[in-house]
Each structure stands twice: as structure tokens, then as C-alpha cells.
Design a protein around this motif. Structure first.
Motif, PDB file in Angstrom:
ATOM      1  N   LEU A  43      48.115 -33.834 -21.842  1.00 17.06           N
ATOM      2  CA  LEU A  43      48.931 -32.625 -22.300  1.00 17.06           C
ATOM      3  C   LEU A  43      50.419 -32.690 -22.389  1.00 17.06           C
ATOM      4  CD1 LEU A  43      46.507 -29.967 -22.052  1.00 17.06           C
ATOM      5  CD2 LEU A  43      47.254 -30.696 -24.096  1.00 17.06           C
ATOM      6  N   ALA A  44      50.814 -33.484 -20.684  1.00 21.75           N
ATOM      7  CA  ALA A  44      52.392 -33.237 -19.986  1.00 21.75           C
ATOM      8  C   ALA A  44      52.996 -34.276 -20.921  1.00 21.75           C
ATOM      9  CB  ALA A  44      52.126 -34.491 -19.116  1.00 21.75           C
ATOM     10  N   ILE A  45      53.007 -35.154 -21.602  1.00 22.11           N
ATOM     11  CA  ILE A  45      53.590 -35.958 -22.835  1.00 22.11           C
ATOM     12  C   ILE A  45      53.643 -35.078 -24.079  1.00 22.11           C
ATOM     13  CG2 ILE A  45      53.289 -38.471 -23.955  1.00 22.11           C
ATOM     14  CD1 ILE A  45      51.845 -39.487 -22.209  1.00 22.11           C
ATOM     15  N   VAL A  46      52.999 -34.785 -24.039  1.00 22.39           N
ATOM     16  CA  VAL A  46      52.633 -33.648 -25.357  1.00 22.39           C
ATOM     17  C   VAL A  46      53.827 -32.087 -25.128  1.00 22.39           C
ATOM     18  CG1 VAL A  46      51.644 -31.402 -26.819  1.00 22.39           C
ATOM     19  CG2 VAL A  46      50.620 -34.172 -26.331  1.00 22.39           C
ATOM     20  N   VAL A  47      53.810 -31.440 -23.614  1.00 27.71           N
ATOM     21  CA  VAL A  47      54.767 -30.717 -23.729  1.00 27.71           C
ATOM     22  C   VAL A  47      55.849 -31.417 -23.987  1.00 27.71           C
ATOM     23  CG1 VAL A  47      55.577 -29.233 -21.406  1.00 27.71           C
ATOM     24  CG2 VAL A  47      53.147 -29.287 -22.030  1.00 27.71           C
ATOM     25  N   MET A  48      56.870 -32.418 -22.677  1.00 28.12           N
ATOM     26  CA  MET A  48      57.747 -32.434 -22.705  1.00 28.12           C
ATOM     27  C   MET A  48      57.930 -33.333 -24.341  1.00 28.12           C
ATOM     28  SD  MET A  48      57.113 -35.638 -19.623  1.00 28.12           S
ATOM     29  CE  MET A  48      58.149 -36.497 -21.029  1.00 28.12           C
ATOM     30  N   PHE A  49      57.341 -33.545 -25.599  1.00 27.47           N
ATOM     31  CA  PHE A  49      58.011 -33.577 -26.578  1.00 27.47           C
ATOM     32  C   PHE A  49      58.253 -32.400 -27.350  1.00 27.47           C
ATOM     33  CE2 PHE A  49      55.891 -38.076 -26.135  1.00 27.47           C
ATOM     34  CZ  PHE A  49      58.079 -38.616 -27.053  1.00 27.47           C
ATOM     35  N   ASP A  50      57.167 -31.020 -27.370  1.00 25.41           N
ATOM     36  CA  ASP A  50      57.048 -30.115 -27.355  1.00 25.41           C
ATOM     37  C   ASP A  50      58.741 -29.783 -26.906  1.00 25.41           C
ATOM     38  OD1 ASP A  50      55.743 -28.217 -29.478  1.00 25.41           O
ATOM     39  OD2 ASP A  50      55.784 -26.969 -27.378  1.00 25.41           O
ATOM     40  N   ILE A  51      58.939 -29.314 -25.575  1.00 24.43           N
ATOM     41  CA  ILE A  51      60.132 -28.629 -25.815  1.00 24.43           C
ATOM     42  C   ILE A  51      61.544 -28.889 -26.134  1.00 24.43           C
ATOM     43  CG2 ILE A  51      61.550 -27.773 -23.509  1.00 24.43           C
ATOM     44  CD1 ILE A  51      58.904 -28.461 -21.400  1.00 24.43           C
ATOM     45  N   ASN A  52      61.260 -30.652 -26.057  1.00 27.05           N
ATOM     46  CA  ASN A  52      62.440 -31.072 -26.673  1.00 27.05           C
ATOM     47  C   ASN A  52      62.428 -30.134 -28.475  1.00 27.05           C
ATOM     48  OD1 ASN A  52      64.534 -33.434 -26.822  1.00 27.05           O
ATOM     49  ND2 ASN A  52      63.922 -34.027 -28.059  1.00 27.05           N
TER      50      ASN A  52
ATOM     51  N   TYR B  38      59.977 -16.624 -33.113  1.00 26.22           N
ATOM     52  CA  TYR B  38      61.239 -17.245 -32.386  1.00 26.22           C
ATOM     53  C   TYR B  38      61.384 -18.562 -32.924  1.00 26.22           C
ATOM     54  CZ  TYR B  38      61.085 -13.741 -28.473  1.00 26.22           C
ATOM     55  OH  TYR B  38      61.669 -12.359 -27.358  1.00 26.22           O
ATOM     56  N   VAL B  39      60.094 -19.480 -33.541  1.00 31.77           N
ATOM     57  CA  VAL B  39      60.245 -20.752 -34.067  1.00 31.77           C
ATOM     58  C   VAL B  39      60.523 -20.631 -35.379  1.00 31.77           C
ATOM     59  CG1 VAL B  39      58.917 -22.776 -33.920  1.00 31.77           C
ATOM     60  CG2 VAL B  39      58.966 -21.654 -31.777  1.00 31.77           C
TER      61      VAL B  39
ATOM     62  N   ILE C 239      50.686 -17.597 -32.202  1.00 32.02           N
ATOM     63  CA  ILE C 239      51.414 -17.954 -33.500  1.00 32.02           C
ATOM     64  C   ILE C 239      52.674 -16.555 -34.022  1.00 32.02           C
ATOM     65  CG2 ILE C 239      50.902 -17.248 -35.692  1.00 32.02           C
ATOM     66  CD1 ILE C 239      47.948 -18.755 -35.313  1.00 32.02           C
ATOM     67  N   ALA C 240      51.439 -15.643 -33.224  1.00 31.42           N
ATOM     68  CA  ALA C 240      53.189 -13.963 -32.942  1.00 31.42           C
ATOM     69  C   ALA C 240      54.276 -14.460 -32.242  1.00 31.42           C
ATOM     70  CB  ALA C 240      52.754 -12.999 -32.166  1.00 31.42           C
ATOM     71  N   TYR C 241      53.876 -15.408 -31.162  1.00 30.30           N
ATOM     72  CA  TYR C 241      55.507 -16.238 -30.612  1.00 30.30           C
ATOM     73  C   TYR C 241      56.263 -17.134 -31.359  1.00 30.30           C
ATOM     74  CZ  TYR C 241      58.182 -18.485 -27.471  1.00 30.30           C
ATOM     75  OH  TYR C 241      59.177 -18.885 -26.680  1.00 30.30           O
TER      76      TYR C 241
ATOM     77  N   ILE D  24      55.951 -18.999 -21.202  1.00 33.53           N
ATOM     78  CA  ILE D  24      55.478 -19.177 -20.379  1.00 33.53           C
ATOM     79  C   ILE D  24      53.762 -18.632 -20.589  1.00 33.53           C
ATOM     80  CG2 ILE D  24      54.404 -19.807 -18.557  1.00 33.53           C
ATOM     81  CD1 ILE D  24      57.399 -20.256 -17.612  1.00 33.53           C
ATOM     82  N   ASN D  25      53.565 -17.319 -20.158  1.00 34.59           N
ATOM     83  CA  ASN D  25      52.918 -16.770 -21.002  1.00 34.59           C
ATOM     84  C   ASN D  25      52.321 -16.062 -22.414  1.00 34.59           C
ATOM     85  OD1 ASN D  25      52.457 -16.248 -17.733  1.00 34.59           O
ATOM     86  ND2 ASN D  25      54.022 -14.281 -18.670  1.00 34.59           N
ATOM     87  N   GLU D  26      52.542 -16.303 -23.475  1.00 35.75           N
ATOM     88  CA  GLU D  26      52.565 -16.405 -24.149  1.00 35.75           C
ATOM     89  C   GLU D  26      52.341 -17.480 -25.522  1.00 35.75           C
ATOM     90  OE1 GLU D  26      51.479 -13.181 -26.035  1.00 35.75           O
ATOM     91  OE2 GLU D  26      51.966 -12.491 -23.581  1.00 35.75           O
ATOM     92  N   TYR D  27      53.165 -18.010 -24.921  1.00 35.30           N
ATOM     93  CA  TYR D  27      52.761 -19.319 -25.710  1.00 35.30           C
ATOM     94  C   TYR D  27      52.399 -20.788 -25.330  1.00 35.30           C
ATOM     95  CZ  TYR D  27      54.244 -23.765 -28.541  1.00 35.30           C
ATOM     96  OH  TYR D  27      54.306 -24.773 -29.343  1.00 35.30           O
ATOM     97  N   TYR D  28      53.020 -21.404 -23.967  1.00 35.09           N
ATOM     98  CA  TYR D  28      52.422 -22.301 -22.925  1.00 35.09           C
ATOM     99  C   TYR D  28      50.966 -22.576 -23.097  1.00 35.09           C
ATOM    100  CZ  TYR D  28      56.028 -25.705 -23.735  1.00 35.09           C
ATOM    101  OH  TYR D  28      57.004 -26.342 -24.650  1.00 35.09           O
ATOM    102  N   VAL D  29      50.658 -20.669 -22.170  1.00 34.41           N
ATOM    103  CA  VAL D  29      49.541 -20.539 -21.881  1.00 34.41           C
ATOM    104  C   VAL D  29      48.105 -20.666 -22.829  1.00 34.41           C
ATOM    105  CG1 VAL D  29      47.511 -19.151 -20.642  1.00 34.41           C
ATOM    106  CG2 VAL D  29      50.317 -18.936 -19.839  1.00 34.41           C
ATOM    107  N   ASN D  30      48.438 -20.287 -23.891  1.00 34.72           N
ATOM    108  CA  ASN D  30      47.336 -20.882 -25.424  1.00 34.72           C
ATOM    109  C   ASN D  30      47.727 -21.469 -25.787  1.00 34.72           C
ATOM    110  OD1 ASN D  30      46.584 -17.925 -24.620  1.00 34.72           O
ATOM    111  ND2 ASN D  30      48.768 -17.880 -25.218  1.00 34.72           N
ATOM    112  N   PHE D  31      49.018 -22.765 -25.842  1.00 35.73           N
ATOM    113  CA  PHE D  31      49.332 -23.641 -26.835  1.00 35.73           C
ATOM    114  C   PHE D  31      48.691 -24.935 -26.012  1.00 35.73           C
ATOM    115  CE2 PHE D  31      51.863 -27.430 -26.886  1.00 35.73           C
ATOM    116  CZ  PHE D  31      51.433 -28.037 -28.169  1.00 35.73           C
ATOM    117  N   LEU D  32      48.359 -24.576 -24.347  1.00 31.70           N
ATOM    118  CA  LEU D  32      47.705 -26.198 -23.633  1.00 31.70           C
ATOM    119  C   LEU D  32      46.118 -25.887 -23.827  1.00 31.70           C
ATOM    120  CD1 LEU D  32      49.543 -26.409 -20.849  1.00 31.70           C
ATOM    121  CD2 LEU D  32      49.857 -27.119 -22.813  1.00 31.70           C
TER     122      LEU D  32
END
Length: 400
Positions: A67-76, A178-179, A172-174, A91-99
Motif C-alpha cells: 500500500l505504501a508503494i501504491v500510494v506513491m504511484f497514486d500521488i504521482n 477532482y479527478v 467516487i464522489a471525490y 485525506i479524509n474523503e479519498y485516501y481513508v476510503n481508497f486504502l
């Protein structure tokens, strides 16, 4: 007199001491019976606990690492979108639910990697040889592995069926905000059966304004004869099944006669809502398993055809749960034998190839279901059936 009485009482207490009631409480007795039953059903030794601890510990470590590796690629990949969004929302709407979503999507892969890694280490340290030399059978050695697979499968299923879908609503709403917006807000030439014998048609619907144009609702009897027809220039969704129609005309047909009613505005209850005909790419990820099953049944009864993704998601959650057991057996059978130099690397390499083959196989069969070549249940279980055969072959080879 008082001193004599006290001495007599003290003597009686010494001669007849009060013994505390040692009878266990009902709750304690029940707990002992449950523990005794579980120990007879599944006797766990120190060795079993050791293997189970290694299994689950390695599984958690693998999830955290990947997950640490995935987060780095996802941020990029989403850096531009993250710069537009507030940090707290990211953090609260995306990554807390994405991980949790990502971890659960690849739970079989993490399970497989964990089994391969720690079992190869046990084999290289000759620990498995020592276990088998004591008279333990290969089948008995597999028991703590299957208990670990059960814990992971049960936890994964609860997450996939009940916990992650509500969290996906925020994720998904986030992403839509934004994406990349994948939400479907407009529909044209919409026709569906809202109830047995009732056909609705909307020429155009705007989900942002919650309004549609050129609406009609036709009602048929058991002999498929038209009994009523409601037409309106505009229809507006209020809440749940509550709709308002404007500039409407109702034609009722009875005994060969036509009765016409018209008006400016009418509140009515029609058993359908926008989500029944405006289906976005990720809508199936927002529903819990009971809601998903109910939605599929309702849409089938209405004659809606583009619900394959919902059926696939429902059966995928069950199939992925079974995959934890299958890949655990394969991983254990592959890595339980001690190899020469670089043995752990070979085992991990073979394991990764098989794990990614499983995921790719499931993706291919999923596309078959989405295109209508096979049923969603069959499509989701084909990879499991193939890998069950592989698991049986590898298990008997390793047992010999």
C-alpha cells in the motif's frame, strides 16, 4: 460476659470455618464448555499458533508495504487533481476510503505473497522438515494455514459486502469532483417497466435539475390491453418514488369509452427513480451485497439490460473470498519444500506469476460476462475452478 461470648464465637469459627462457594458461575461454566468444544473440534497446539501468527503477521506486513508503494504511484498519477483539492478532503474523503478498497481488491494476492514468503523461510530454516519428522502429516500441517485463510476470507468478505461500499460513495464522489467525472447525469429515450403492466418513457432527463421532458406512463391489463395513459410535458423527481408531472393529460379507457383528465400540476407516486436508468461506471461499487442483490432483481423485473456490472460485482465478492483458500493451498504446496540457493526468490517469483495469472484470468472472464458471452456467476467462478485443479495437483505432489 461479652468477652466470653466473643471467645465462644471465635472458637466456633475456628472449628467450623466458612468455606467460600467454589461452584463456578453459570457464565464461567458456559465459557468452559465452549472452549472445550472448540478445542475438541479444532485442537490448536503451540506450533499451530506459531504458524498462524507468522501467516497473519506476514499478511499485514505485505499489505502495509504494498500500500505504501501504491500510494506513491497514486500521488504521482493524480498530483494535478490533488493540488486543486483541499488536503483534508484528499485525506479524509479519498485516501481513508481508497486504502481499504485497494487492499481488499487484491486480498488474494496479498494472501498468496504472505504464504509464499513465510513458508519459504520456514522451509529454508528446515523448520518444516522438523515438523514432518515428528510424525505430523502434510494434511495436519495445512490446518493452521486454512484457519488463517478463513480469518482473512471472512474479514475480506465483511469488508467487501458491508463496509467498503458506503466508503466508496465518498471516494467516487471525490474522484468525480477532482479527478475524472464518470457520473452519468443525462439520459435520452429512456424506457423501462416500472411495475408489472406499467411502462414509462422519458424523452430526455437531466439529473442535475432532476427534471425530464415528454413523459408518458402506460398501464396495461392482464390481456395486454391499454387501460390508462398519462402524458406530461415535464416530470420532476422529488424524493424516492415521489414525482411531480406538469401539463399532464390522463386518458382512461373503460368499456370502450375514453375518459380524459388534465391539469397543470400533479403529485404522483411512480415506483422508479433516476438511479434505475442513469447507471454510472462505478455505481456497482457503492452498494452493499444485500442492496446489490435487491437492485439486480428489481432491474431484471423491469427489463433493464445493462446491469451485468452489478451481477459481476455481486458474484466477484463471493468468488474472491473462496480464492483466499485456493491460493493459500497453492502457495503452501509450492514453498514447503526446501530449495537450494535462491530458493525463496524462486518461490516468490513463481508465486507472483501464478497470483497475477489468477487476477488476469478473472479480468478476462469478467469481460466475457460484461459482453454477454457467459453468465456473471460462471465467469467469476471459472478462475477458481481452474486454480482448484492446480491446487489439488500441487497439494498431492507436495504431500508425497
Amino acid at each position: 460476659m461479652n468477652d466470653d461470648t466473643e471467645n465462644i464465637a471465635t472458637k466456633e469459627q475456628h472449628d467450623n470455618p466458612v468455606v467460600a462457594d467454589a461452584t463456578p458461575a453459570p457464565a464461567e461454566k458456559k465459557g468452559k464448555r465452549v472452549r472445550a468444544f472448540l478445542s475438541r473440534l479444532l485442537p490448536f497446539t503451540i506450533l499451530d499458533k506459531y504458524i498462524l501468527g507468522k501467516f497473519l503477521g506476514t499478511y499485514v506486513f505485505a499489505i502495509i508495504l504494498l500500500l505504501a508503494i501504491v500510494v506513491m504511484f497514486d500521488i504521482n498519477e493524480k498530483l494535478d487533481a490533488f493540488q486543486k483539492a483541499p488536503l483534508s478532503e484528499t485525506i479524509n474523503e479519498y485516501y481513508v476510503n481508497f486504502l481499504p478498497y485497494f487492499a481488499n481488491q487484491f486480498a488474494p494476492l496479498f494472501t498468496f505473497i504472505a504464504v509464499i514468503f513465510f513458508t519459504s523461510k520456514l522451509a529454508n530454516n528446515s523448520e518444516i522438515i522438523a515438523m514432518l519428522s515428528t510424525g505430523m502429516s502434510f494434511r495436519r500441517l495445512l490446518r493452521p494455514y486454512m484457519v488463517g485463510a478463513f480469518v482473512i476470507a471472512a474479514f475480506s468478505f465483511v469488508l467487501a459486502a458491508y463496509v467498503i461500499p458506503p466508503a466508496n460513495v465518498h471516494r467516487i464522489a471525490y474522484q468525480d469532483k477532482y479527478v475524472k467525472n464518470k457520473r452519468v447525469d443525462y439520459g435520452a429515450n429512456i424506457m423501462l417497466m416500472v411495475a408489472p403492466g406499467e411502462i414509462a418513457y422519458i424523452n430526455h432527463y437531466d439529473n442535475i435539475a432532476k427534471t425530464g421532458s415528454r413523459f408518458s406512463l402506460e398501464t396495461f391489463d392482464s390481456a395486454k390491453q391499454l387501460t390508462s395513459r398519462l402524458t406530461a410535458q415535464t416530470i420532476r423527481w422529488d424524493t424516492l418514488y415521489s414525482w411531480k408531472v406538469y401539463d399532464y393529460v390522463i386518458r382512461d379507457f373503460k368499456d370502450g369509452r375514453e375518459f380524459i383528465t388534465s391539469g397543470r400540476e400533479l403529485d404522483t407516486v411512480i415506483p422508479f427513480e433516476p438511479r434505475d436508468f442513469l447507471i454510472s461506471a462505478n455505481d456497482h461499487e457503492k452498494l452493499t451485497s444485500p442492496a446489490l442483490r435487491e437492485y439486480v432483481e428489481r432491474q431484471k423485473n423491469r427489463g433493464v439490460g445493462n446491469i451485468q456490472s452489478f451481477e459481476v460485482e455481486y458474484h466477484r465478492r463471493i468468488a474472491m473470498t473462496a480464492a483466499a483458500f485456493i491460493l493459500t493451498v497453492i502457495g503452501m504446496a509450492l514453498s514447503s519444500r526446501r530449495r537450494g540457493r535462491g530458493g525463496m526468490g524462486v518461490n516468490i517469483g513463481i508465486g507472483l506469476v501464478l497470483a497475477f495469472s489468477y487476477i488476469m484470468f478473472m479480468t478476462v472472464t469478467q469481460s466475457f460476462a460484461l459482453s454477454g458471452l457467459t453468465s456473471p456467476m460462471v465467469a467469476m467462478w471459472i478462475p477458481n475452478i481452474v486454480f482448484i485443479i492446480i491446487a489439488i495437483i500441487l497439494y498431492f505432489r507436495a504431500a508425497r
